[in-house]
Every structure is written in structure tokens, then in C-alpha cells.
Motif scaffolding. Structure first.
Motif, short mmCIF file in Angstrom:
data_model
loop_
_atom_site.label_atom_id
_atom_site.label_comp_id
_atom_site.label_asym_id
_atom_site.label_seq_id
_atom_site.Cartn_x
_atom_site.Cartn_y
_atom_site.Cartn_z
N ASN B 98 0.83 -1.22 0.00
CA ASN B 98 0.00 0.00 0.00
C ASN B 98 0.86 1.26 0.00
OD1 ASN B 98 -1.07 2.29 1.81
ND2 ASN B 98 -2.97 1.22 1.34
N THR B 174 -7.51 4.50 1.76
CA THR B 174 -7.26 3.14 2.24
C THR B 174 -8.50 2.55 2.90
OG1 THR B 174 -4.86 3.37 2.44
CG2 THR B 174 -5.92 1.80 3.93
N HIS B 183 -8.35 -7.31 1.77
CA HIS B 183 -7.54 -7.58 2.95
C HIS B 183 -6.60 -8.71 2.58
CE1 HIS B 183 -10.28 -10.92 3.78
NE2 HIS B 183 -11.24 -10.05 3.47
N ALA B 187 0.73 -6.89 5.13
CA ALA B 187 0.82 -5.68 4.31
C ALA B 187 2.12 -4.95 4.61
CB ALA B 187 -0.37 -4.76 4.60
N ILE B 189 3.75 -1.07 4.02
CA ILE B 189 3.52 0.30 3.58
C ILE B 189 4.87 1.02 3.57
CG2 ILE B 189 2.31 2.45 4.05
CD1 ILE B 189 0.18 0.94 5.54
N GLY B 368 -1.56 2.40 7.93
CA GLY B 368 -1.43 1.09 8.58
C GLY B 368 -2.46 0.87 9.67
N LEU B 371 -5.61 -0.26 7.86
CA LEU B 371 -5.42 -1.60 7.30
C LEU B 371 -5.48 -2.66 8.40
CD1 LEU B 371 -2.59 -1.60 4.58
CD2 LEU B 371 -5.01 -2.18 4.31
N SER B 372 -4.83 -2.39 9.53
CA SER B 372 -4.78 -3.41 10.57
C SER B 372 -6.05 -3.40 11.42
CB SER B 372 -3.54 -3.22 11.45
OG SER B 372 -3.54 -1.94 12.04
N THR B 377 -5.59 -6.72 8.76
CA THR B 377 -4.42 -7.15 8.00
C THR B 377 -3.15 -6.74 8.77
OG1 THR B 377 -5.60 -6.90 5.91
CG2 THR B 377 -3.20 -6.83 5.81
N VAL B 379 0.33 -5.34 9.55
CA VAL B 379 1.03 -4.32 8.77
C VAL B 379 2.42 -4.06 9.32
CG1 VAL B 379 1.02 -1.88 8.08
CG2 VAL B 379 -1.14 -3.13 8.23
#
Lengths: 421, 421
Positions: B98, B174, B183, B187, B189, B368, B371-372, B377, B379
Motif C-alpha cells: 500500500n 485506504t 484484505h 501488508a 507500507i 497502517g 489496514l490493521s 491485516t 502491517v
């Protein structure tokens, strides 16, 4: 006492004329730079009274270079000062009757019940910007002078009526009158004192402190130096300075004031972004000056204070606080409560009101500081306006007080300047 | 290890192409609302690589009503999000790569040595807004993906490349990708971490506190209530809160940070006139959020703190402090340092750089957190950019680091997603 009743009677009979005069003065907006139309009405009034007129546009090097000159106005053209003298026959004490013709802006007009320049009279109160501060006081002076003239009374001492500009912005109008040579054995300034006598006045001046920090990202704020955090230290130190300075004030005239000479922090601005460490802060405020000290001495105290802060802090040693004295400055004034002018005013007050006046120090500066300090003229500030409504929306004056003040001042003139029989 | 040297060799041979790609991306200004032209270049690159493209304009009720949505942007029209997938053959772990395409404004252009959009290369450094934050990171990702494709390597797990908008303003891009269903098992970043690995990220959010006082004349300031004085109490209480919150942080990843989760007072404005008591003050700042706590828990701490202040002060009881959470909000992120993704990245790092990476927590939020926290996910934030030049004039990146990061990420993909022999 011979003429007292005559004067009182005349003033009683001419109340409507006094109210009308105040009304036409209030209806003219005389904010800074727009004093001329109101001043023209005052000039015409003085001409009708047969006073010796001195009308001039202030300015020139002597004024502008004077240490008490504190003014950011570009031009005085077209908005003159007026001094109108009722010449005495000789031998009596002279007196200056000083009032300013400028008014402060109306502020938020929606807060006013009436048009701010209506001059509307309701339940004995006359409303409008300047009614209390201080066109009402000026009318009290003019009616007092007229009462003498109308009754054919001749005084030995000169009565020097002054209608000045610029009081609200630091007193350049009164300073110009002093430098033009006007001084006297005493002076009355009918600022809005709620009918109290103020032989002393707090002086004041404005300051600006610039604090330098170091920018950084808020997430690592320890990499910067916050100008806001440094400002906190500065403000706390100024609070301490205020405390120290006020502990020294023991004058009973100040006893009703929790803080006789405040240091007011009026403004702070710092930072542009929530997640950045601010690198500059600017504090602006007003420092009160005791009647018994000079502007310079007070400035010196604050300067020492900031110097100490600079010396005691590693960051400030390299990035010192910057202090400026800017904008307004009003000299303090101090007259003994037993001065003859105080005695005459007190006696006249008792004669009119049946009880002694409240005597205090003023919590704000007036042109009295310039008149007394630069002009060597003993000053009492005493007037009919209502302190609380000055500068505020719905400014007004009780006409009853205006007439009472006019009587008290007229009776004082009789005794101070002496009647020439 | 079979394909490692092949990948390394290809990346070495294609450095000029990588630098050229970054140059054309930097030459397009992609500040907020202007992302489309840069995004078009990224889309074309991904099309050439044969990735499965998903291009859409973000928005809609699900996004805007999501509790993690924090955005004041009126329209996203014409500036799409991109997800480009290198589909795996099945059975391996998937990964999201990402990067955000938006950049912050250039600031004061006179502070830049070159045109902020020059992409000029000098002594191995590529200059321009976004070079470090984070178009350089994005190019590292794209070159890593291309190295696999160019060498005919098939992975079992999916590689999901995301080029998102809005990171600099709170992460709506995001968040939209997460809500669209993306997902993965891990990940990366590549934000500018100076090649450090950040398994944890400090979250943050902005607050605004409005303090009400009571106006008065500065000469009688005790008749008012200074909003600046009340602000001092508030700031001091927030300093104490910061201290209390940071004393609880014992995570060794934070040990180099004097204040792991700062409360930054970024802005204060109060007052309009030096000789008036100010009746309003506004404080704005950024509150850091620990990787181990939620945004809500941190907000609750500040809210309790201000409630206490309100309850303990007579004036504030009647005129309570007003707290708003406004503007930016970045969720914190936390991954165990022994997570398999950390292990793979660390091994790849050692293989390329010959020494283990520095592992820390980030002092700022990234996508992040979304995302998490929202996307479930795991990160790691790891990238070649230079933390110190991000958001600054003369932003630049060391191309050497970009190529090293690209190698490290490519080698990680081989192991994480597994090669399909």
C-alpha cells in the motif's frame, strides 16, 4: 454664596437647552478622524458665548517628537482642536475645563436598542455613543460657563475650556494644547466617573512580547521548542510581576480595587497547525501604571523581568523575548486629596448633593496625566457619565447627573476663580 | 534462495528505469484534489505489467458513515483509487503493498533549491515534493513487482498493490479499499522510515478546546474572567495528562522517544484588544494514541480530564470547556515484533544490507492503522524515504535506499507468497 442660588436657578430653568445641546452633539459621529462636524457645533456654541477662540490643527515636530506623544494617526487635517477662553478680570486662579470630543466606534450595532447616534431620551436617560464618554461631561462644562455669562458674573481668573481630539487614542490633542502654552492653576476633566472625584488616575500603556520557538512535527514535538510553552512561562512571570507591583500600593484611594494597577494579557496568537510545534507566539497586553510612578519606571520593571527570564533559560538566552511598547500610552496623574481644588469641588458637591462625594483613584488613564505631568496643572477627574456604559452598546447618561455636575462645576468656578464684584 | 540472485540482478540492471519512473511521478503535482494525472501514470504502469486493475472513485454511504472515516473533502470525482492485483496461483499467503499517491502542499516555494516538481537528480538524490513521501516508496513496490514478472516468477499468494488517495488527510482512500473488500495475510507500507521497520505506529487525532471567559476593561480586569488565564490551566492539565499517559508506555520500541505519544498544543488564539480581558480562547492540537489503545480510549482520557477541570472550577462549572475532535484522525497500529511478516522482512533486510534493521514504533500515524484495525491485516511500515525531509522544502530521497528497499520487498514477496515452481 452670593451667586450660588442665581446659578442654580438658571441651570434648573435651562435643563431642556442642556439636554438639547447634548442631543445635537451625540447625533454627530465623532470617531477618530471624523471629529470636525461635532467640533464645529462646539465652536459655534463657544462663539455664541463670546469666548476667545483658538482653533488649530495639531501636528508639527514639537508635538511628534515629545516623549509623551503616542499616536499612529497619519493626519489631523480638517479635525481641529479648540480652546475657548472666558478671560478673567485678573487676580483670581485660572482653571482648565478639559473634555475630549472623540468617541470610540459603536462596535456591534445589533447590540444597540436604538440607533447609536439617536440621542434619544427615555426615562431621564440620553442614549448614544459619546453620551457618557464624554459629550455629557462637555455639556456640563459649557452649561456651567453659560450660567456665569448669562447671569452677568465676571470672574477674576481665566476659565479655559478645551475641546480636544485623540483622547481615546493616547492624548495627542491635550498634549498639543499643553505644548501650545495652555496651563492653569487647576483643571477639571468631566470623564464618566459616576460622580466620583478622582484626584489620582491609573496610567497605562500597551506592550507586545514576541516569543520565538522552533517548529517540529507534533508527533516528535520534543524535537522542537514550543512557543506556546514558553509563553506560559512569560505569562506566569507577568502574573508574579503584577502581584509584586500591587502589593506595594497602599494608597487608600485604591482600597476598593482588587488589583489597583493590573497587567492585562489581552491577546495571544501562536501556531498555524494543530500537529506542528509553534515557532512563534505573540502576546499583547496593557500594563497599569501607578499614579506615583512614571511610565519609564513601570516599563523598566517589565524589561528587567523579561531580561531575567531570558537569562535564566537556555533557549531564551539564544532566542530572547522581544518586548515592544506600542499603540496606546496614558500617563498617570496624582493630586493630593487635600489640594485646594479638591476642597472646592468637595464643598460644591456637598452644597448640591447634600453629602460628600466618593473619592477614589481612577482605574484607567485620562488626559489628566498629560495635563498634570507635562502641563504642570493640578487635575481632578470628575464627571456625570456612567463608567459602566462607556465604550459599550447602549451607552447613556442620566441627565439628572449631568445637571448636578454642571451646578457643582459652576459653583466651583465661582470660588476657584473668584467673582469680581 | 533460488530466485534471489536473479531478482537482485534484474533490479540492479533496471535502476535507471526505476529512477525514471519516480521522476515522472514526482513531476506531476498530486496534492489533494489533483491526484488524477499521477494516478493515471501509475495505472498505465500497472496495465503494462498485466495486473488486474480495479479503478474507482471512492465515496458512498458505507464509507462516509464508517467510524474511521475522517475527511472534510467535498468530492472525490475524477481522482480515483487504484488496486492492481498480481493474482497468485493459489495456496500461498497474500500481501497488500500500500502506498498513497497524494502529497502535501509545497509550502513556501522560495525555500526550495529547485522547482518542487523538478524530479532533479543530484549526487544520487532525487528531489521534489513526494520524492520521499511517498512516491519513492511506491516505485520501490512497483519495481519489486516488475522484477518478479520480468523474470517469469509465479507466486502462489496474491500481491495486491494499492495506490490510494487521501492518506495525508486521514486515510479515506485506504479505508475505501478495505471496505471494498481488500484484505490480506500481511501488508507493507513503504512510508519514509529511513529504512527502519515500524511494526507499531503511533495514532493521532486533532482536538479543539474552546474556553469561555468574560470580557472587561483591562484596567479593571478583575471584573472579567480571562479566557487566556483559563487556557493556562487547561494547557497545564494537558501537560500532566501527557506525562501520565507516557509513563504507562514501557514498550522497548518506544525507548528512543522522549515522549512516545505526545499531546501537542499546536495553536492558540485569544483576544482582540490589548486592554480588554479576552472572553474566548481556542486551543488546537494533536493527541498521540498508543499502538496498544484505541482512538476512543484516548479520547475518553482527555474528555475525563476536561470534565474534571470543569467540575473543579466555579467558573467552568457554569461555562464548561468545549472539546471537539475535528480534522485529521489516524488510527494506531500494532504488530508483534515476532510476527512472521517481521521475520521475513528482517531476513530479507539482512540478506540485502548485511545487518539487521532498526525496529521502532513510528512517531506518526499511517494508513497502517486502518489496514490493521479495520481491515484485520497485519502491517509493517518500512520504506526508503527520509523521515526528516517529508513535508519539508527540498524533499528528496536517496535512490540507493529506494533500490535496496525494492530488493528487500521483492525477496520478502518470494518467501511470503511462495514461488509456484
Amino acid at each position: 454664596m452670593k451667586y450660588d442660588n442665581q446659578i442654580k436657578q438658571w441651570l434648573k430653568e435651562n435643563r431642556a437647552r442642556g439636554a438639547r445641546l447634548l442631543q445635537i452633539l451625540v447625533r454627530e459621529n465623532s470617531t477618530r478622524g471624523n471629529e470636525s462636524s461635532t467640533q464645529a457645533l462646539v465652536i459655534e456654541k463657544c462663539r455664541q458665548l463670546g469666548l476667545a477662540l483658538d482653533i488649530w490643527e495639531i501636528g508639527g515636530a514639537e508635538l511628534k517628537n515629545h516623549p509623551a506623544y503616542c499616536c499612529d494617526r497619519k493626519s489631523f487635517d480638517g479635525n481641529p482642536n479648540l480652546v475657548a477662553v472666558l478671560k478673567g478680570t485678573g487676580g483670581g486662579k485660572s482653571i482648565i475645563l478639559n473634555g475630549h470630543i472623540d468617541v470610540v466606534p459603536v462596535g456591534d450595532e445589533s447590540s444597540w436598542k436604538h440607533d447609536p447616534f439617536s440621542g434619544m431620551i427615555e426615562c431621564g436617560k440620553l442614549y448614544g455613543r459619546g453620551a457618557t464618554d464624554m459629550k455629557g461631561g462637555n455639556v456640563a462644562l459649557l452649561m456651567a460657563i453659560e450660567s456665569l455669562i448669562a447671569n452677568g458674573i465676571k470672574l477674576k481668573g481665566d476659565v479655559i475650556f478645551q475641546s480636544v481630539i485623540e483622547e481615546e487614542s493616547g492624548g495627542a490633542g491635550t498634549l498639543a494644547a499643553v505644548l501650545r502654552g495652555y496651563h492653569a492653576d487647576g483643571a477639571i476633566i468631566p470623564e464618566p466617573t459616576n460622580m466620583k472625584l478622582f484626584p489620582k488616575q491609573q496610567g497605562s500603556m500597551w506592550f507586545r512580547i514576541t516569543i520565538t520557538g522552533k517548529a517540529a512535527h507534533g508527533g516528535t514535538r520534543y524535537e522542537g521548542v514550543s512557543a506556546i510553552e514558553k509563553s506560559l512561562f512569560v505569562i506566569q512571570r507577568l502574573q508574579q510581576l503584577e502581584k509584586d507591583r500591587n502589593e506595594k500600593i497602599t494608597d487608600p484611594l485604591f482600597e476598593k480595587f482588587p488589583i489597583p494597577i493590573p497587567i492585562n494579557i489581552g491577546k495571544i496568537t501562536s501556531g498555524e497547525w494543530p500537529s506542528s510545534v509553534p515557532d512563534t507566539a505573540i502576546i499583547e497586553g496593557r500594563m497599569g501604571v501607578s499614579p506615583e510612578e512614571t511610565i519609564q519606571a513601570a516599563q523598566h520593571e517589565m524589561e528587567s523581568c523579561l531580561r531575567e527570564l531570558n537569562e535564566g533559560d537556555e533557549w531564551l538566552r539564544e532566542n530572547p523575548l522581544n518586548l515592544e511598547w506600542f499603540g496606546g500610552m496614558w500617563l498617570p496623574g496624582s493630586l493630593g486629596s487635600d489640594h485646594p481644588l479638591m476642597n472646592e469641588l468637595t464643598n460644591s458637591f456637598i452644597e448640591v448633593k447634600g453629602a460628600p462625594p466618593i473619592v477614589e483613584a481612577s482605574p484607567w488613564g485620562t488626559d489628566g496625566g498629560i495635563l498634570s505631568t507635562v502641563g504642570n496643572t493640578p487635575v481632578v477627574v470628575f464627571g456625570p457619565g456612567i463608567t459602566e456604559t462607556a465604550h459599550d452598546a447602549n451607552e447613556h447618561i442620566n441627565l439628572e447627573d449631568l445637571f448636578a455636575a454642571s451646578e457643582i462645576i459652576a459653583l466651583t468656578l465661582l470660588k476657584w476663580c473668584e467673582v469680581d464684584e
